[in-house]
Write a protein that holds these residues in place. Structure first.
Motif, PDB file in Angstrom:
ATOM      1  N   VAL A 182      -3.824   5.247   0.254  1.00  0.00           N
ATOM      2  CA  VAL A 182      -4.663   6.164   0.549  1.00  0.00           C
ATOM      3  C   VAL A 182      -5.490   6.715  -0.622  1.00  0.00           C
ATOM      4  N   GLU A 183      -6.344   5.937  -1.263  1.00  0.00           N
ATOM      5  CA  GLU A 183      -8.120   6.394  -2.515  1.00  0.00           C
ATOM      6  C   GLU A 183      -8.794   6.277  -1.594  1.00  0.00           C
ATOM      7  N   PRO A 184      -9.260   7.188  -2.476  1.00  0.00           N
ATOM      8  CA  PRO A 184     -11.057   8.005  -1.958  1.00  0.00           C
ATOM      9  C   PRO A 184     -11.538   6.212  -1.610  1.00  0.00           C
ATOM     10  N   GLU A 185     -12.713   6.073  -1.520  1.00  0.00           N
ATOM     11  CA  GLU A 185     -13.756   4.632  -1.503  1.00  0.00           C
ATOM     12  C   GLU A 185     -14.441   4.482  -3.156  1.00  0.00           C
ATOM     13  N   GLY A 219     -15.500   8.883  -8.523  1.00  0.00           N
ATOM     14  CA  GLY A 219     -15.987  10.943  -8.027  1.00  0.00           C
ATOM     15  C   GLY A 219     -15.486  11.255  -6.582  1.00  0.00           C
ATOM     16  N   GLU A 220     -15.644  10.512  -5.599  1.00  0.00           N
ATOM     17  CA  GLU A 220     -15.206  10.857  -4.412  1.00  0.00           C
ATOM     18  C   GLU A 220     -13.679  11.755  -4.778  1.00  0.00           C
ATOM     19  N   CYS A 221     -13.388  12.738  -3.751  1.00  0.00           N
ATOM     20  CA  CYS A 221     -12.067  13.554  -3.613  1.00  0.00           C
ATOM     21  C   CYS A 221     -11.359  13.709  -2.162  1.00  0.00           C
ATOM     22  N   MET A 222     -10.041  13.476  -2.352  1.00  0.00           N
ATOM     23  CA  MET A 222      -9.926  13.818  -0.850  1.00  0.00           C
ATOM     24  C   MET A 222      -8.266  14.959  -0.915  1.00  0.00           C
ATOM     25  N   LEU A 223      -8.512  15.602  -0.073  1.00  0.00           N
ATOM     26  CA  LEU A 223      -7.420  16.279  -0.588  1.00  0.00           C
ATOM     27  C   LEU A 223      -6.280  16.199   0.773  1.00  0.00           C
TER      28      LEU A 223
END
Length: 159
Positions: free
Chosen positions: A23-26, A29-33
């Motif tokens: 699962v990667e951010p869409e 520059g987005e960031c997921m915990l």
């Protein structure tokens, strides 16, 4: 011919069954915990303001310093992490061929009831300028998926 197709189909099925669900951010520059149960939460984005202020000595006597700070409204983030958990983020980039230490910076904010601030630079009456005063947090980075990085914080600051 049937046996070849059947063997090929079984091979593809078994590869898909054991493949990792990445699962990667869409967006870049987005960031997921990344949580301890391997689930993810998209981190909120905030608009920053640049604020500069003189200390009382500068106002009263002309001697003192002026500080430039980044400011975010609100006391704290909506995302909460347990104190015992490792802090890991998945950050999307254009690609993951660059050293993450060169393009990703993680720094600490000081917070109070109304906002969070981080000091970027200061200059005093005598012309001494100090830049890049942000308190950076140490991390390790590894490639993750097609174009993301897995960032693991070594420092675990409170808050």
């Amino acid at each position: 011919m049937r046996k070849t197709l059947l063997i090929g189909a079984i091979s593809l099925f078994s590869l898909n069954a054991y493949s990792q669900n990445i699962v990667e951010p869409e967006f870049i520059g987005e960031c997921m915990l990344l949580k301890s149960d391997q689930s993810t939460t998209l981190l909120e984005k905030h608009m920053t303001q640049t604020r500069s202020a003189m200390n009382a000595g500068m106002v009263l006597t002309g001697f003192g310093s002026v500080k430039a700070k980044l400011q975010i409204e609100g006391c704290c983030s909506a995302t909460k992490i347990s104190s015992g958990d490792d802090i890991q983020f998945i950050v999307r980039a254009v690609d993951n061929n660059t050293d993450p230490m060169a393009i990703i910076k993680v720094f600490e904010f000081d917070s109070n009831k109304k906002f969070r601030r981080a000091e970027m630079a200061s200059i005093n009456t005598f012309g001494t300028t100090k830049t890049n005063k942000l308190h950076y947090l140490a991390f390790t980075g590894k490639k993750y998926g097609q174009s993301s990085y897995l960032i693991t914080l070594r420092d675990k600051p409170a808050g």
